[in-house]
Motif scaffolding. Structure first.
Motif, mmCIF file in Angstrom:
data_model
loop_
_atom_site.group_PDB
_atom_site.id
_atom_site.type_symbol
_atom_site.label_atom_id
_atom_site.label_comp_id
_atom_site.label_asym_id
_atom_site.label_seq_id
_atom_site.Cartn_x
_atom_site.Cartn_y
_atom_site.Cartn_z
ATOM 1 N N SER A 1 0.842 -1.187 0.000
ATOM 2 C CA SER A 1 0.000 0.000 0.000
ATOM 3 C C SER A 1 0.885 1.247 0.000
ATOM 4 O O SER A 1 2.077 1.183 -0.320
ATOM 5 C CB SER A 1 -0.945 -0.085 1.195
ATOM 6 O OG SER A 1 -1.832 1.001 1.196
ATOM 7 N N ASN A 2 0.299 2.332 0.423
ATOM 8 C CA ASN A 2 0.938 3.647 0.323
ATOM 9 C C ASN A 2 2.373 3.729 0.856
ATOM 10 O O ASN A 2 3.218 4.403 0.286
ATOM 11 C CB ASN A 2 0.034 4.640 1.064
ATOM 12 C CG ASN A 2 0.416 6.067 0.802
ATOM 13 O OD1 ASN A 2 0.754 6.396 -0.325
ATOM 14 N ND2 ASN A 2 0.391 6.901 1.806
ATOM 15 N N GLY A 3 2.659 3.011 1.948
ATOM 16 C CA GLY A 3 3.991 3.062 2.545
ATOM 17 C C GLY A 3 5.096 2.580 1.606
ATOM 18 O O GLY A 3 6.243 3.022 1.709
ATOM 19 N N LEU A 4 4.754 1.680 0.695
ATOM 20 C CA LEU A 4 5.759 1.235 -0.283
ATOM 21 C C LEU A 4 6.079 2.378 -1.250
ATOM 22 O O LEU A 4 7.243 2.642 -1.547
ATOM 23 C CB LEU A 4 5.265 0.002 -1.056
ATOM 24 C CG LEU A 4 6.245 -0.531 -2.109
ATOM 25 C CD1 LEU A 4 7.522 -1.078 -1.465
ATOM 26 C CD2 LEU A 4 5.597 -1.609 -2.976
ATOM 27 N N SER A 5 5.039 3.065 -1.712
ATOM 28 C CA SER A 5 5.261 4.218 -2.599
ATOM 29 C C SER A 5 6.090 5.291 -1.894
ATOM 30 O O SER A 5 6.981 5.896 -2.495
ATOM 31 C CB SER A 5 3.936 4.855 -3.026
ATOM 32 O OG SER A 5 3.051 3.890 -3.518
ATOM 33 N N ILE A 6 5.786 5.509 -0.620
ATOM 34 C CA ILE A 6 6.531 6.530 0.134
ATOM 35 C C ILE A 6 8.015 6.167 0.175
ATOM 36 O O ILE A 6 8.883 7.030 0.030
ATOM 37 C CB ILE A 6 5.947 6.705 1.557
ATOM 38 C CG1 ILE A 6 4.531 7.290 1.462
ATOM 39 C CG2 ILE A 6 6.830 7.616 2.406
ATOM 40 C CD1 ILE A 6 3.783 7.363 2.784
ATOM 41 N N SER A 7 8.296 4.880 0.315
ATOM 42 C CA SER A 7 9.703 4.473 0.361
ATOM 43 C C SER A 7 10.386 4.692 -0.991
ATOM 44 O O SER A 7 11.604 4.760 -1.078
ATOM 45 C CB SER A 7 9.834 3.020 0.811
ATOM 46 O OG SER A 7 9.506 2.148 -0.247
ATOM 47 N N GLU A 8 9.594 4.823 -2.041
ATOM 48 C CA GLU A 8 10.139 5.169 -3.365
ATOM 49 C C GLU A 8 10.241 6.679 -3.555
ATOM 50 O O GLU A 8 10.693 7.135 -4.598
ATOM 51 C CB GLU A 8 9.212 4.668 -4.476
ATOM 52 C CG GLU A 8 9.130 3.212 -4.706
ATOM 53 C CD GLU A 8 8.298 2.968 -5.963
ATOM 54 O OE1 GLU A 8 7.063 2.925 -5.865
ATOM 55 O OE2 GLU A 8 8.891 2.866 -7.044
ATOM 56 N N GLY A 9 9.722 7.430 -2.600
ATOM 57 C CA GLY A 9 9.758 8.887 -2.705
ATOM 58 C C GLY A 9 8.489 9.494 -3.276
ATOM 59 O O GLY A 9 8.455 10.663 -3.643
ATOM 60 N N ILE A 10 7.429 8.686 -3.338
ATOM 61 C CA ILE A 10 6.156 9.189 -3.862
ATOM 62 C C ILE A 10 5.123 9.182 -2.752
ATOM 63 O O ILE A 10 4.840 8.130 -2.167
ATOM 64 C CB ILE A 10 5.695 8.318 -5.043
ATOM 65 C CG1 ILE A 10 6.569 8.664 -6.250
ATOM 66 C CG2 ILE A 10 4.226 8.506 -5.332
ATOM 67 C CD1 ILE A 10 6.130 8.032 -7.532
ATOM 68 N N HIS A 11 4.593 10.361 -2.440
ATOM 69 C CA HIS A 11 3.656 10.450 -1.330
ATOM 70 C C HIS A 11 2.393 11.162 -1.794
ATOM 71 O O HIS A 11 2.335 12.380 -1.827
ATOM 72 C CB HIS A 11 4.307 11.204 -0.163
ATOM 73 C CG HIS A 11 3.629 10.969 1.148
ATOM 74 N ND1 HIS A 11 2.284 10.676 1.255
ATOM 75 C CD2 HIS A 11 4.103 10.967 2.421
ATOM 76 C CE1 HIS A 11 1.964 10.506 2.518
ATOM 77 N NE2 HIS A 11 3.053 10.678 3.249
#
Ligand code: ZN
Length: 283
Positions: free
Chosen positions: A23-33
């Motif tokens: 979910s969202n936390g994976l995207s955040i770890s890519e720098g996308i929030h």
């Protein structure tokens, strides 16, 4: 974290099947929030903020645009933003490397299509809330999804003053009405044959691997998430040979008592954890 990650790696290597829940936390770890009002949003969507007042990508998705021309200006920009480099991030590459030689399936609510970008086979992927690169009739008048990469790239190039020229606006081939990107923003999100096929793909997968050594990799899913976390944990609870690895930060690393004995909580930066795991793969 290193010793714990070695244990995680042993589970992955011994697995007969891997289920990724992301979910969202994976995207955040890519720098996308997509929920954040941050510098990245200002840089890539600043004029939309000025024009419409919304403060993050997700608000842009739900915004009631005054016109189709303005709506498509945003969605084509979002497509460009998510897929602009046309190359997967290190995070997604590491994740793919970890599971590519294993029987695997991905369940995600991320709309950025980054699993496609990383090379995951679409038939092993259920994007529950759709993705930014597919299109449907805006009123779901018929059951078909359309590939949107070419159209959206063209639209992104044609934006002027926050608008797409009228003649370029996508039209439904059946009813002639407007189209929209296939992401779940309202009840007209098309849960048609393709969506149901992926959903069935997931349940078939679980049925086939039931009883085997299944490793669940939960990546950046909120503690109270009902869409991905709750169902995956229920499956893990029933599966005698399952292990459940939860990657998140602090209080979001939530493991209920029912699966405590077969779960590992990896608390910290997901990008770093995946980097370390991928580095343990045999060359
Ligand atoms: Zn239509």
């Amino acid at each position: 974290m290193t010793e714990q990650l070695q244990t995680v790696m042993e589970h992955i290597q011994a697995a007969d099947a891997i289920v990724i829940g992301a979910s969202n936390g994976l995207s955040i770890s890519e720098g996308i929030h997509i929920f954040a009002e941050n510098e990245d949003f200002a840089r890539h969507f600043g004029e939309f903020r000025a024009q419409h007042g919304f403060r993050c990508i997700i608000q842009g998705c739900f915004h009631p645009y005054p016109s189709e021309a303005q709506k498509w200006a945003f969605f084509s920009r979002m497509h460009q933003y998510f897929l602009r480099d046309k190359a997967p991030s290190q995070v997604m590459q590491d994740l793919y490397d970890l599971v590519k030689d294993k029987n695997h399936f991905v369940l995600t609510s991320n709309i950025d299509a980054h699993f496609h970008l990383a090379g995951f086979d679409p038939s092993r992927l259920f994007e529950i809330e759709g993705n930014c690169r597919s299109m449907q009739c805006a009123v779901a008048c018929h059951d078909r999804l359309y590939p949107g990469d070419d159209v959206l790239s063209e639209l992104a190039q044609s934006v002027q003053d926050g608008k797409i020229p009228e003649e370029l606006l996508p039209k439904c081939p059946e009813c002639g009405g407007p189209m929209k990107v296939h992401i779940e923003i309202d009840r007209l999100f098309l849960k048609g044959s393709e969506w149901n096929e992926r959903k069935r793909g997931f349940s078939d997968f679980i049925e086939r691997v039931s009883g085997k050594k299944i490793v669940f990799l939960e990546l950046g899913v909120g503690a109270r998430n009902q869409l991905i976390k709750a169902p995956l944990m229920r499956i893990a609870e029933c599966e005698p040979n399952a292990s459940y690895i939860c990657f998140n930060r602090g209080a979001e690393v939530y493991i209920p008592r029912e699966i405590e004995s077969k779960a590992i909580g990896v608390d910290g930066d997901i990008a770093q954890a995946l980097r370390q795991l991928a580095a343990m793969l045999p060359a």
